[in-house]
Design a protein around this motif. Sequence first.
Motif, PDB file in Angstrom:
ATOM      1  N   ARG A 337       0.806  -1.214   0.000  1.00 11.98           N
ATOM      2  CA  ARG A 337       0.000   0.000   0.000  1.00 11.98           C
ATOM      3  C   ARG A 337       0.845   1.273   0.000  1.00 11.98           C
ATOM      4  O   ARG A 337       0.328   2.361  -0.245  1.00 11.98           O
ATOM      5  N   SER A 338       2.118   1.159   0.311  1.00 14.73           N
ATOM      6  CA  SER A 338       2.999   2.323   0.292  1.00 14.73           C
ATOM      7  C   SER A 338       3.072   2.905  -1.110  1.00 14.73           C
ATOM      8  O   SER A 338       3.136   2.163  -2.100  1.00 14.73           O
ATOM      9  N   PRO A 339       3.093   4.224  -1.227  1.00 17.45           N
ATOM     10  CA  PRO A 339       3.306   4.829  -2.554  1.00 17.45           C
ATOM     11  C   PRO A 339       4.726   4.630  -3.070  1.00 17.45           C
ATOM     12  O   PRO A 339       4.982   4.847  -4.246  1.00 17.45           O
ATOM     13  N   VAL A 340       5.643   4.232  -2.181  1.00 19.40           N
ATOM     14  CA  VAL A 340       7.047   4.045  -2.543  1.00 19.40           C
ATOM     15  C   VAL A 340       7.408   2.569  -2.443  1.00 19.40           C
ATOM     16  O   VAL A 340       7.080   1.904  -1.457  1.00 19.40           O
ATOM     17  N   VAL A 341       8.081   2.046  -3.466  1.00 16.25           N
ATOM     18  CA  VAL A 341       8.644   0.702  -3.431  1.00 16.25           C
ATOM     19  C   VAL A 341      10.132   0.814  -3.724  1.00 16.25           C
ATOM     20  O   VAL A 341      10.546   1.445  -4.698  1.00 16.25           O
ATOM     21  N   HIS A 342      10.943   0.207  -2.862  1.00 13.98           N
ATOM     22  CA  HIS A 342      12.390   0.252  -2.984  1.00 13.98           C
ATOM     23  C   HIS A 342      12.859  -0.994  -3.730  1.00 13.98           C
ATOM     24  O   HIS A 342      12.504  -2.112  -3.363  1.00 13.98           O
ATOM     25  N   TYR A 343      13.650  -0.803  -4.793  1.00 14.28           N
ATOM     26  CA  TYR A 343      14.075  -1.943  -5.589  1.00 14.28           C
ATOM     27  C   TYR A 343      15.574  -2.207  -5.508  1.00 14.28           C
ATOM     28  O   TYR A 343      16.155  -2.892  -6.348  1.00 14.28           O
ATOM     29  N   GLY A 344      16.212  -1.717  -4.441  1.00 12.53           N
ATOM     30  CA  GLY A 344      17.596  -2.065  -4.158  1.00 12.53           C
ATOM     31  C   GLY A 344      18.576  -1.369  -5.063  1.00 12.53           C
ATOM     32  O   GLY A 344      18.932  -0.217  -4.864  1.00 12.53           O
ATOM     33  N   ALA A 345      19.111  -2.111  -6.060  1.00 15.14           N
ATOM     34  CA  ALA A 345      19.997  -1.567  -7.100  1.00 15.14           C
ATOM     35  C   ALA A 345      21.325  -1.086  -6.553  1.00 15.14           C
ATOM     36  O   ALA A 345      21.881  -0.100  -7.040  1.00 15.14           O
ATOM     37  N   ASP A 346      21.897  -1.791  -5.565  1.00 12.09           N
ATOM     38  CA  ASP A 346      23.175  -1.379  -4.994  1.00 12.09           C
ATOM     39  C   ASP A 346      24.236  -2.440  -5.223  1.00 12.09           C
ATOM     40  O   ASP A 346      23.958  -3.612  -5.450  1.00 12.09           O
ATOM     41  N   GLU A 347      25.480  -1.997  -5.181  1.00 10.09           N
ATOM     42  CA  GLU A 347      26.663  -2.858  -5.108  1.00 10.09           C
ATOM     43  C   GLU A 347      26.754  -3.881  -6.242  1.00 10.09           C
ATOM     44  O   GLU A 347      27.262  -4.987  -6.040  1.00 10.09           O
ATOM     45  N   TYR A 348      26.290  -3.534  -7.400  1.00  9.80           N
ATOM     46  CA  TYR A 348      26.397  -4.453  -8.529  1.00  9.80           C
ATOM     47  C   TYR A 348      27.761  -4.311  -9.184  1.00  9.80           C
ATOM     48  O   TYR A 348      28.255  -3.196  -9.372  1.00  9.80           O
ATOM     49  N   GLY A 349      28.373  -5.432  -9.565  1.00  7.71           N
ATOM     50  CA  GLY A 349      29.715  -5.405 -10.110  1.00  7.71           C
ATOM     51  C   GLY A 349      29.809  -5.625 -11.604  1.00  7.71           C
ATOM     52  O   GLY A 349      30.901  -5.858 -12.117  1.00  7.71           O
ATOM     53  N   GLY A 350      28.688  -5.570 -12.308  1.00 15.14           N
ATOM     54  CA  GLY A 350      28.711  -5.816 -13.747  1.00 15.14           C
ATOM     55  C   GLY A 350      28.915  -4.555 -14.553  1.00 15.14           C
ATOM     56  O   GLY A 350      29.140  -3.466 -14.012  1.00 15.14           O
TER      57      GLY A 350
END
Length: 535
Positions: A337-350
């Motif tokens: 129900r939150s208007p915000v969804v967090h999708y991470g997207a950190d520490e990727y090495g590609g």
Amino acid sequence: MVTENETFHRTGPSRRALTAGFAALAAGGLGGPLAGRATAATPPGPAGAPTVVPALREWTGAQGTFEVTPATRVVVPHGDARLLALARAFTTELEETTGLRLRRPGSAGHRPRAGEITLAVDPSDHHPRGGERYRDEGSRLTVTPRHVSVTGPAYAGVVWATRSLLQILTGSPRGDALPAGTAVDWPAYARRGFMLDVGRRWFSPAFLRDYIRVLSWYKFNDFQIHLNDNEIEPPDGDWSRAQCAFRLASDDPAWAGLAAADGSFDRATWDGFEDLAALHAVRLTPEIDAPAHSLAFVRFRPDIGLDGGASDHLDLANPAATAFMKDLFTHFTPWFRSPVVHYGADEYGGPVEQYRGYFNAMAAHLRGLGKQPAAWGSLGRIGGTADGYDKSVRMYSWSNGWYGPRAIRKDGFEYLNINDATLYIVPFADYYHGDGLDGRYLYDEWAPHVFPDGQSVPPGDPALHGALFAVWNDLVHEDYDELDVHGLVEGTLGVLAQKMWAAAPAPGTGYDAFQERVAALGLGPGLERVRNTSG
């Protein structure tokens, strides 16, 4: 130049695995000079105000007291179902706080009657000093010897005023009397929150329900739940033996086997969290982290993993990896129900190009699902520049090295302060405040605009939405439980509530006296599992 087929593993210090030098800073270097110090958002607060944490912004005292008796009744405007639900819950909380059995809530008349506590939302209510923050979460609380009136422009402000009333009663000598006067209250920042990593360690539904109540008690309005993650380094380099978990359990056969065997939340349980959070004016911000920290997804679908699944990274050269994450969010976002969804997207090495494509594709997908996308700020270390990235994504400034607040601000993102050196707890680790945050530093020196290493931003920066603190359960093999985690968090709950709400210490109150005040108020009513350990 890298190609889409090249694969890379994570390098350099992790958010959860610090270098020795940075660990020393996190453990003991926070008291040193900063580019910005905590600055009061308003002039000094009211003298003689009743004890509330965070402290009331304005108070005008009057003569007499309002006595809570068995005849006291909480009333709301006729037909306001949401306020009636709040009135019922508030009546139960008043009974627990005062020990008195009160009358059932009802509808308010045109004029307040003796013994009534009136709760009302008035969208026309405004306050020049409070401005937008008052319109979103402000309130006016008027206590007379005859009756009590609570009014706010929005529902959240009414909830916060009921927390103030309960705290005043908790701190009163007899536990049933409210001093006469008028309080006007509002926050300095829009987001004030706590993030809990349940991906690496299971926390019971009762614990999460309690934390919704506790956060509301101290007027935090954001509870971010980090729903998936995995062990940082696999045993003997073998990712097939590493701990990992995804904590949502769907009854759709297409997702059978994805939920963690050691504990997960089904739809009914999650709906219960959402109902309780809505009642208490707390937003549940879900986080599903990819394309790194994705071992739970790779184990479910080895074909989308880097190095044939021998990694905790998705293979973004494989279009099926992004398609899988889109399907995952499409399926589970209706739970949120939150208007915000967090999708991470950190520490990727590609490769940078692959990461940028994923970052933008998932942001657009979440917007298409009706959500504001949020991500961990990582552009400073992943490589490239901010050019070409979706600037509507809300950035969490967690590391000056990975993407500091000044760079985030310069690049045009809205952001929050969740700085690792200041606001991270890794329970019982020798880094990231393993024994709990530095409360004295936070009270005396910190505010949401303050970052270490000369990275502080102007107070009240309109792009800065607020701050959160976090618990990361890096040490997956350490012997501790959810109540041990609570013991580490509890010591700075009140301090962070005060500083996120007002961006200043409580008026005329030093750190030690403030902590005594917090201990006396406890954690609020209605708790199932968590208990006050600091009183």
